[in-house]
Write an enzyme that holds these catalytic residues in place. Structure first.
Site, PDB file in Angstrom:
ATOM      1  N   GLU A  44       2.177 -14.170  35.150  1.00  0.00           N
ATOM      2  CA  GLU A  44       3.128 -13.760  33.215  1.00  0.00           C
ATOM      3  C   GLU A  44       4.258 -14.836  33.549  1.00  0.00           C
ATOM      4  OE1 GLU A  44       3.645  -9.920  30.951  1.00  0.00           O
ATOM      5  OE2 GLU A  44       3.074  -9.711  32.797  1.00  0.00           O
ATOM      6  N   LYS A 113       0.697 -12.018  24.237  1.00  0.00           N
ATOM      7  CA  LYS A 113      -0.222 -10.636  24.650  1.00  0.00           C
ATOM      8  C   LYS A 113       0.005  -9.913  23.654  1.00  0.00           C
ATOM      9  CE  LYS A 113       1.848  -7.720  28.504  1.00  0.00           C
ATOM     10  NZ  LYS A 113       2.940  -7.607  29.561  1.00  0.00           N
ATOM     11  N   CYS A 174      -1.215  -8.384  32.031  1.00  0.00           N
ATOM     12  CA  CYS A 174      -0.606  -7.253  32.400  1.00  0.00           C
ATOM     13  C   CYS A 174      -1.203  -6.010  32.442  1.00  0.00           C
ATOM     14  CB  CYS A 174       1.290  -7.806  33.158  1.00  0.00           C
ATOM     15  SG  CYS A 174       1.924  -6.743  34.158  1.00  0.00           S
ATOM     16  N   SER A 357      24.939   3.755  61.650  1.00  0.00           N
ATOM     17  CA  SER A 357      25.149   4.921  62.185  1.00  0.00           C
ATOM     18  C   SER A 357      24.560   5.624  63.295  1.00  0.00           C
ATOM     19  CB  SER A 357      25.943   6.350  60.728  1.00  0.00           C
ATOM     20  OG  SER A 357      24.713   6.795  60.213  1.00  0.00           O
TER      21      SER A 357
END
Length: 741
Positions: A44, A113, A174, A357
């Protein structure tokens, strides 16, 4: 047999990198042609990059996208191959997210789209409009840059498909795959045999299953071929696009690309028998009946054949393959590792600085960087030139040198530092040192007590007050201030080292500071604002504590870092308060809730859209038998108090890899305010009313049960009558009451 060779691809595009995007697009077309494909689909918005965000509002972005397409059309790349290319297009003064079909230097059709993604991380409606004129084609006036090359002035634009001499091809983009009434339904019923989806779908833990199941469902119900192309990599934001281009035929996956890869270009090719599609559809009566009454969709006739005569040795249809799914632990290792590599190489930084840590979170980050180094070495050994060039530059290797092992590379690009105080334990210090050695990181072990003392002396000089921890008789205010001083000092030291360590080692550039706060701590606000949770990027900021602990167990066995098992087994602690014989600081005690509970609150708040009252009601049901409604109410109230009090911290949260759909990340994903009435008076009063109503019902029910238990049974009544005695009175405490005639 009508055998067609089809190609789809995953491209590591970069928002606004028109030159790089164009080269990757061109290379993918060339590779598809070299493989014998006659149709190729790309991701896309591949020419501009999907993640341009508000750059899509700039006319330049559209102009440069057309210029890139013009360069493709001016070459011989589209000769003999239909190319489905994604770019933004303006028609009638409206901006659309489009697919351009090209063949032999001409544009055949531009398809906008129809349904836009506009939730979660996506804001497509902010930049584009959906094409509202379903099943209609209009004409688009082409820009001069295209006219000069193709000789075309106008091309068809809208909701239609291409009809070739032997088959038909159409698009989904999509989001349209995920919509309830997906375009592929009508297209399949109109006889379209090949549907291509150019996508920009990001990685999220456990999401790939959904994507593939939808494609299998689409082609098993309606028959046909589904090609899926996707963006891959970090295109400049928090999302990692996980590729996994694939080809599905009649419900079977026949080709699948990698989900996590350092490759910039991956082309997937398969040969497909279109007669098998026709046979599949013709065998289903209900499909034929629905197709016979389906409204027609307009199409563009193209004088070109996609199929080739079948050669038993060369282009026999590709057989189905088993789908490859990664476990969540593998996804945590691979997704953030690939994202970090893209961010590192594209930012032109020379490495990472990680405050280590020895706890679960920072150790997870270190292990992910170690995994990244392993992926880089694997790609170098496989001959990936781009990865090798980037590794040599970032690692500052000399001419003709290449990295040989992951530990060697890690020593050049990962700098870890353990910043201990008098409150730190030898256990965490030792775990940090052992893990750094296993990974190969350049490790520093320093004490920051002298700096803490300087701040406390300054405060005493200013105010005359001496601060004390809670375990030494101090107030909660003093206790929090003393912890925050240590945490913020670590952030300052981390950035000092990040800017100067390359100089110390006679290397160019700077280091990116890595954060290590997990998604649950962000949700609860269990972190100091502007402490060492503040960093440049955070690869685990979207991952839950429970998933991270599972990843540590997996990593101990699969990444070659055995100390991760010991780290996972240690209770999480901030080590910001003094350790005493009768007191050790533990995260879950500090937070007043477990990490398991935090994950539940996060999912209910974000995924189920629960406010305080509906969360209380849900948890009363879920935790029934474990906690009373009053106890559930206390927990829900505590969570929302902490969440709303600390919400302001999310506005400055380190940009994090997005992996969970309940992330509290404020800047892109979780769009809620950061100033709350933290007393939640209306909501909490309603919860109290619900608790009271439950208690009243339970009390009433208890009294009724007790009353029923004291009433005589049928046997007692019969016995009383048979002996001549009356029925015992339920209200009397005297067992002899009620006797007599």
């Amino acid at each position: 047999m009508r055998v067609v060779k089809l190609a789809t691809c995953s491209l590591n595009q970069w928002a606004m990198d028109f030159q790089g995007n164009l080269e990757r697009t061109k290379t993918s077309i060339k590779q598809a042609k070299d493989a014998g494909a006659v149709f190729r689909v790309g991701p896309e918005l591949e020419l501009s990059g999907y993640g341009c965000e508000d750059h899509f509002l700039e006319p330049d972005t559209l102009t440069h996208s057309w210029e890139c397409l013009a360069e493709i059309l001016a070459s011989d790349l589209t000769d003999g191959i239909v190319c489905d290319i994604g770019l933004p297009v303006e028609q009638g003064g409206v901006r659309y997210n489009c697919r351009a079909y090209c063949l032999n230097g001409q544009i055949l059709l531009i398809r906008p789209k129809l349904y836009l993604a506009n939730d979660g991380n996506y804001r497509e409606l902010r930049r584009f409009s959906a094409w509202k004129h379903l099943q209609q084609l209009v004409e688009l006036q082409l820009p001069e840059s295209i006219k000069e090359i193709t000789g075309q002035t106008k091309v068809p634009f809208g909701d239609g498909y291409l009809s070739f001499e032997d088959t038909s091809v159409a698009s989904e983009t999509c989001e349209e795959l995920f919509t309830p009434a997906s375009p592929h339904i009508g297209l399949s019923l109109n006889g379209v045999e090949i549907i291509a989806n150019g996508s920009g779908s990001h990685h999220q833990l456990r999401k790939l299953n959904t994507r593939l199941e939808l494609m299998q469902s689409a082609t098993s119900k309606g028959g046909g071929v589904y090609l899926y192309a996707n963006q891959q990599g970090c295109d400049g934001g928090r999302l990692y696009y996980d590729g996994c281009a694939c080809i599905v035929v009649n419900g079977d996956v026949v080709a699948q690309g990698s989900q996590f890869s350092l490759k910039d270009i991956e082309v997937i090719v398969a040969s497909v028998d279109l007669d098998a599609v026709a046979g599949y559809r013709g065998a289903v009566s209900s499909l034929r009946e629905q197709a016979s009454q389906q409204p027609p969709i307009p199409f563009v006739n193209v004088s070109f054949r996609l199929s080739r005569p079948m050669d038993m040795l060369k282009n026999f249809p590709t057989l189905p393959i088993p789908i490859k799914y990664h476990t969540p632990q593998e996804e945590i290792a691979l997704g953030p590792a690939c994202w970090l590599w893209d961010y590192l190489r594209r930012s032109r930084a020379s490495g990472f600085l990680l405050p280590l840590s020895g706890g679960a979170d920072s150790s997870s980050v270190a292990a992910i960087v170690g995994c990244m180094c392993q992926l880089v070495i694997k790609a170098v050994k496989e001959g990936d030139e781009q990865v090798c060039l980037d590794a040599v530059r970032i690692g500052n290797y000399q001419e003709k040198e290449v990295p040989k092992t992951a530990q060697e590379l890690a020593n050049r690009i990962l700098h870890t530092v353990y910043m201990g105080t008098e409150n730190s334990s030898e256990g965490t210090r030792g775990r940090a040192d052992r893990l750094a050695k296993e990974i190969g990181a350049s490790h520093l072990d320093i004490k920051v007590d002298v700096i803490v003392s300087a701040f406390l002396s300054l405060f005493k000089t200013i105010t005359g007050k001496t601060l004390r921890y809670k375990v030494d008789g101090g107030t909660q205010t003093e206790n929090l201030a003393l912890q925050n001083i240590q945490a913020r000092i670590r952030m300052v030291i981390a950035y000092m080292l990040a800017s100067l360590l390359p100089w110390v080692r006679s290397k160019p550039g700077y280091l990116l500071v890595l954060g290590s706060a997990n998604v649950d701590e962000g949700l609860r606000g269990y972190l100091t604002k502007y402490d060492c949770s503040s960093a440049d990027i955070n690869p685990i900021g979207g991952i839950s504590k429970q998933d991270l602990r599972a990843f540590l167990r997996w990593g101990a066995n699969n990444l070659g870092y055995p100390s991760l098992a010991e780290i996972e087994g240690a209770p999480p602690t901030a080590e910001l308060e003094p350790i005493r014989a009768n007191y050790t600081q533990i995260d879950e005690i500090d937070m007043g809730m477990t990490y398991e509970e935090l994950s539940m609150y996060g999912r209910l708040r974000m995924i189920f859209r629960c406010g305080p009252v509906s969360m209380f009601q849900h948890l009363c049901h879920r935790w029934q038998g474990r906690l009373t409604p009053a106890e559930v109410a206390t927990k829900v109230k505590d969570f929302f108090r902490f969440y709303s009090t600390n919400r302001h911290k999310m506005t400055t949260l380190t940009p994090s890899y997005h992996a969970e759909n309940y992330s509290p990340e404020d800047n892109r994903f979780d769009l809620r305010q950061f100033l709350y009435n933290t007393r939640w008076p209306w909501q909490f009063r309603r919860i109290d009313q619900l608790v009271k109503s439950v208690e009243v019902r339970e009390l009433s029910s208890s009294i009724s049960v007790e009353k029923r238990n004291m009433e005589p049974t049928d046997a007692e009544v019969a016995a009383a009558h048979s002996t001549g005695f009356g029925v015992p009175a339920a209200s009397s405490s005297n067992p002899q009451a009620g006797k007599g005639t």
